[in-house]
Write an enzyme that holds these catalytic residues in place. Structure first.
Site, PDB file in Angstrom:
ATOM      1  N   ARG A 220      32.086  28.591  41.979  1.00 10.65           N
ATOM      2  CA  ARG A 220      32.568  28.360  43.496  1.00 10.65           C
ATOM      3  C   ARG A 220      31.273  27.570  44.132  1.00 10.65           C
ATOM      4  O   ARG A 220      30.275  27.958  44.032  1.00 10.65           O
ATOM      5  CB  ARG A 220      32.708  30.047  44.148  1.00 10.65           C
ATOM      6  CG  ARG A 220      33.925  30.584  43.683  1.00 10.65           C
ATOM      7  CD  ARG A 220      34.367  31.902  44.248  1.00 10.65           C
ATOM      8  NE  ARG A 220      35.421  32.436  43.431  1.00 10.65           N
ATOM      9  CZ  ARG A 220      36.010  33.627  43.956  1.00 10.65           C
ATOM     10  NH1 ARG A 220      35.123  34.252  44.844  1.00 10.65           N
ATOM     11  NH2 ARG A 220      36.782  34.486  43.134  1.00 10.65           N
TER      12      ARG A 220
ATOM     13  N   ARG B  22      25.978  36.054  46.626  1.00 13.82           N
ATOM     14  CA  ARG B  22      26.856  35.000  46.978  1.00 13.82           C
ATOM     15  C   ARG B  22      26.237  33.839  46.120  1.00 13.82           C
ATOM     16  O   ARG B  22      25.297  33.059  46.310  1.00 13.82           O
ATOM     17  CB  ARG B  22      26.779  34.654  48.343  1.00 13.82           C
ATOM     18  CG  ARG B  22      27.971  33.665  48.867  1.00 13.82           C
ATOM     19  CD  ARG B  22      27.816  32.925  50.354  1.00 13.82           C
ATOM     20  NE  ARG B  22      27.930  34.190  50.883  1.00 13.82           N
ATOM     21  CZ  ARG B  22      29.295  34.656  51.276  1.00 13.82           C
ATOM     22  NH1 ARG B  22      30.085  34.168  51.263  1.00 13.82           N
ATOM     23  NH2 ARG B  22      29.200  35.581  52.425  1.00 13.82           N
TER      24      ARG B  22
ATOM     25  N   GLU C  97      31.957  43.781  49.833  1.00 14.02           N
ATOM     26  CA  GLU C  97      32.922  43.580  48.798  1.00 14.02           C
ATOM     27  C   GLU C  97      32.793  43.640  47.314  1.00 14.02           C
ATOM     28  O   GLU C  97      31.853  42.686  46.932  1.00 14.02           O
ATOM     29  CB  GLU C  97      33.846  42.180  49.064  1.00 14.02           C
ATOM     30  CG  GLU C  97      35.268  42.071  48.202  1.00 14.02           C
ATOM     31  CD  GLU C  97      35.747  40.588  48.271  1.00 14.02           C
ATOM     32  OE1 GLU C  97      36.041  40.005  47.252  1.00 14.02           O
ATOM     33  OE2 GLU C  97      35.555  39.888  49.447  1.00 14.02           O
TER      34      GLU C  97
ATOM     35  N   SER D 154      38.890  42.780  44.778  1.00  5.40           N
ATOM     36  CA  SER D 154      40.002  42.382  45.778  1.00  5.40           C
ATOM     37  C   SER D 154      41.176  42.481  44.787  1.00  5.40           C
ATOM     38  O   SER D 154      41.187  41.872  43.876  1.00  5.40           O
ATOM     39  CB  SER D 154      39.401  40.921  46.359  1.00  5.40           C
ATOM     40  OG  SER D 154      40.535  40.560  47.241  1.00  5.40           O
TER      41      SER D 154
ATOM     42  N   ARG E 114      28.795  40.584  40.711  1.00  3.15           N
ATOM     43  CA  ARG E 114      28.119  41.211  41.992  1.00  3.15           C
ATOM     44  C   ARG E 114      28.104  42.906  41.886  1.00  3.15           C
ATOM     45  O   ARG E 114      27.169  43.563  42.821  1.00  3.15           O
ATOM     46  CB  ARG E 114      29.197  40.876  43.237  1.00  3.15           C
ATOM     47  CG  ARG E 114      28.488  41.398  44.521  1.00  3.15           C
ATOM     48  CD  ARG E 114      29.580  40.970  45.767  1.00  3.15           C
ATOM     49  NE  ARG E 114      29.613  39.567  45.960  1.00  3.15           N
ATOM     50  CZ  ARG E 114      30.096  39.103  47.036  1.00  3.15           C
ATOM     51  NH1 ARG E 114      30.847  39.803  47.957  1.00  3.15           N
ATOM     52  NH2 ARG E 114      30.133  37.722  47.205  1.00  3.15           N
TER      53      ARG E 114
END
Length: 419
Positions: A257, A272, A344, A347, A384
Site C-alpha cells: 500500500r 502503517r 485496528e 476488518s 500489525r
C-alpha cells in the site's frame, strides 16, 4: 456495481445510502437518466436492425430494374444502423462509468464519517503495567526483532526488516491463522500479488482508492493491497457451485500500500507501512446467506484475537468510512498500551453482490437460473498484530511473554528476551 433493478425499483434507497456515506445523491439521478437513455438507444438500434433485415429480404425478391434503387436505400439504411449502434455503444459506456461511480448500498451501517462508528462490544480490560510502558518499536529493537533503520536505508520510509524472533513471531501468527482457517472449512491459497487492471477495477480498488495502489506501467499490472483482490477474481466469468453452501478461501500473501495521504501519521514502528503479510479470509455465498456469513467471519477473527490474549473491541464502521465495495464492515481493534488507544487489527466486510457483479461471478438458484453471488472478506492475521502482541505482553526487563497458542509455532519458546 449495484443492481440496476434496485435503482429502478427503489432509487430513494440508493440516495439515502449516498447521503449516509457523505457521497453525492445527484449521482443516482445521473445514473437513472443514463439507464433510460441506454435502454432507449438499445430499442432504437434493435428496431433499425430489424428494419434492415426485413429490407434485405425485399432486395432479394426485387426485379433487376428495382434492385439498383433498393441497394441505394439499403446503403442509407446501413448508415442509419451504424449511427444508432454508435449511439448505443456511447450510451453503454456512459452508463458503465456512472454505474461504477456509485458505491455499494449500505446495509444497516451507521451514518457518518470515520469517528461515527458504534462500539458493539469490548472484550478484556485495557492492559496496565506497574513499570514504564515501552512502545513496540523500542521493544522490537531490544529483542532484535524489528529494524526500521535498515529498512529505510534499503527501501525508504515505512519499510522495515523483521529479523530473528520478529520473523519467527510473524510466521507463527500466520501459520496459526492458516491452521484455524483449515479447521473452519477454508481452503488455503497463496495467490499472485500482481494483477491485471480489470481485476483491480473489478474489486473496486481503482476508484477512490487508486492513489493507494502501486502500479507497474511497463507491464500494466498492479501490486495488491490485500489477497482479497486476486481471490475475488479467481472465479471471475464463472458460474460456481454453491449448492453445498458458501465457498471459503484463506489467502496468505504479501500486501502493498502506498499509504498516500498518511504523511506524518504513525511514522514510528510498523503500524502503517508499505509492505506487510496477511492471511485474508474470502467467501463466495448466496446473497441471502451473506449477513450470517459476515457474523461468522467476525467470530473467526475474535477467536484469533482471543488466542493472542489481547484486549480488543469490535466496532460497526460508519457508512462514510466504508470502502466502495462494502455494504457493512466490522473492525476489531486491539488495545495499544503505548498509545492508550484501540487500533485496528482486523476488518471484515460484506460486499453483497457488488464485486461479483463487476467480475461476473454467478451461481445457479434452485430453478437452475444463474444469479449473482455475494462476496465477503476478513483479516485473520497480519503484521500489525505484532504491535499489539509485543506491547500487551511486555515485561519490566524488556522481555515479552508469548501467547500460549503461538508457542508451538515458536519452537516451544515461552518468552522473547532482549539480545
Amino acid at each position: 456495481m449495484i443492481d440496476l433493478r434496485l435503482l429502478r425499483d427503489n432509487p430513494d434507497l440508493v440516495r439515502t445510502s449516498q447521503l449516509a456515506r457523505g457521497a453525492q445523491p445527484a449521482l443516482v439521478d445521473e445514473l437513472q437518466d443514463l439507464d433510460v437513455t441506454r435502454r432507449a438507444a438499445i430499442v432504437a438500434a434493435d428496431a433499425k436492425r430489424a428494419e434492415q433485415k426485413a429490407f434485405g429480404r425485399t432486395i432479394g425478391k426485387a426485379s433487376k430494374e428495382e434492385r439498383p434503387g433498393l441497394l441505394e436505400q439499403g446503403k442509407a439504411l446501413a448508415a442509419q444502423v451504424d449511427e444508432l449502434e454508435a449511439a448505443e455503444k456511447a450510451a453503454e459506456a456512459a452508463l458503465v462509468a456512472a454505474h461504477k461511480a456509485i458505491p455499494n448500498v449500505i446495509a444497516d451501517a451507521p451514518p457518518g464519517g470515520e469517528d461515527d462508528f458504534v462500539v458493539l462490544r469490548e472484550v478484556g480490560r485495557p492492559t496496565t503495567f506497574d513499570f514504564p510502558v515501552r512502545d513496540h518499536a523500542e521493544i522490537g529493537e531490544l529483542l532484535g526483532a524489528i529494524d526500521t533503520v535498515r529498512g529505510a536505508k534499503v527501501s525508504g520510509a515505512r519499510f522495515y526488516f523483521l529479523r530473528g524472533v520478529g520473523a519467527q513471531l510473524q510466521l507463527a501468527m500466520l501459520n496459526l491463522a492458516i491452521s484455524r482457517a483449515l479447521a473452519n472449512g477454508f481452503t488455503p491459497m497463496i495467490p499472485p500479488v500482481l494483477v491485471k487492471p480489470e481485476t483491480m477495477d473489478g474489486t473496486g480498488y481503482l476508484g477512490e482508492h487508486s492513489s493507494e495502489v502501486y502500479h507497474l506501467p511497463a507491464d500494466d499490472l498492479y501490486l495488491v493491497g490485500t489477497s482479497e483482490v486476486p481471490i475475488a477474481a479467481y472465479h471471475s466469468q464463472e458460474i460456481i457451485d454453491l449448492a453445498a453452501g458458501p465457498v471459503r478461501y484463506a489467502g496468505w500473501s504479501s500486501c502493498f500500500r502506498r499509504e498516500a495521504g498518511s504523511y506524518g501519521k504513525d511514522t514510528k514502528g510498523i503500524i502503517r507501512v508499505h509492505q506487510f503479510d496477511k492471511v485474508e479470509m474470502f467467501v463466495f455465498c448466496k446473497p441471502e446467506d451473506a449477513a450470517a456469513e459476515h457474523e461468522r467471519l467476525v467470530a473467526f477473527e475474535e477467536e484469533m484475537l482471543g488466542l493472542m490474549e489481547i484486549p480488543y473491541r469490535v466496532i460497526d464502521v460508519a457508512a462514510g468510512d466504508l470502502g466502495v465495495s462494502a455494504a457493512r464492515k466490522f473492525d476489531s481493534e486491539a488495545w495499544v498500551p503505548s498509545q492508550q488507544a484501540y487500533r485496528e487489527l482486523t476488518s471484515t466486510s460484506n460486499c453483497t453482490t457488488f464485486q461479483a457483479r463487476r467480475l461476473n461471478i454467478r451461481y445457479r438458484d434452485e430453478d437452475g437460473k444463474p444469479q449473482t453471488a455475494a462476496t465477503l472478506n476478513g483479516t485473520l492475521a497480519t503484521t500489525r498484530w505484532i504491535v499489539a502482541i509485543l506491547e500487551n505482553h511486555q515485561q519490566a526487563d524488556g522481555s515479552v511473554r508469548i501467547p500460549a497458542a503461538l508457542q508451538p509455532f515458536m519452537g516451544g519458546l515461552t518468552e522473547l528476551t532482549p539480545v
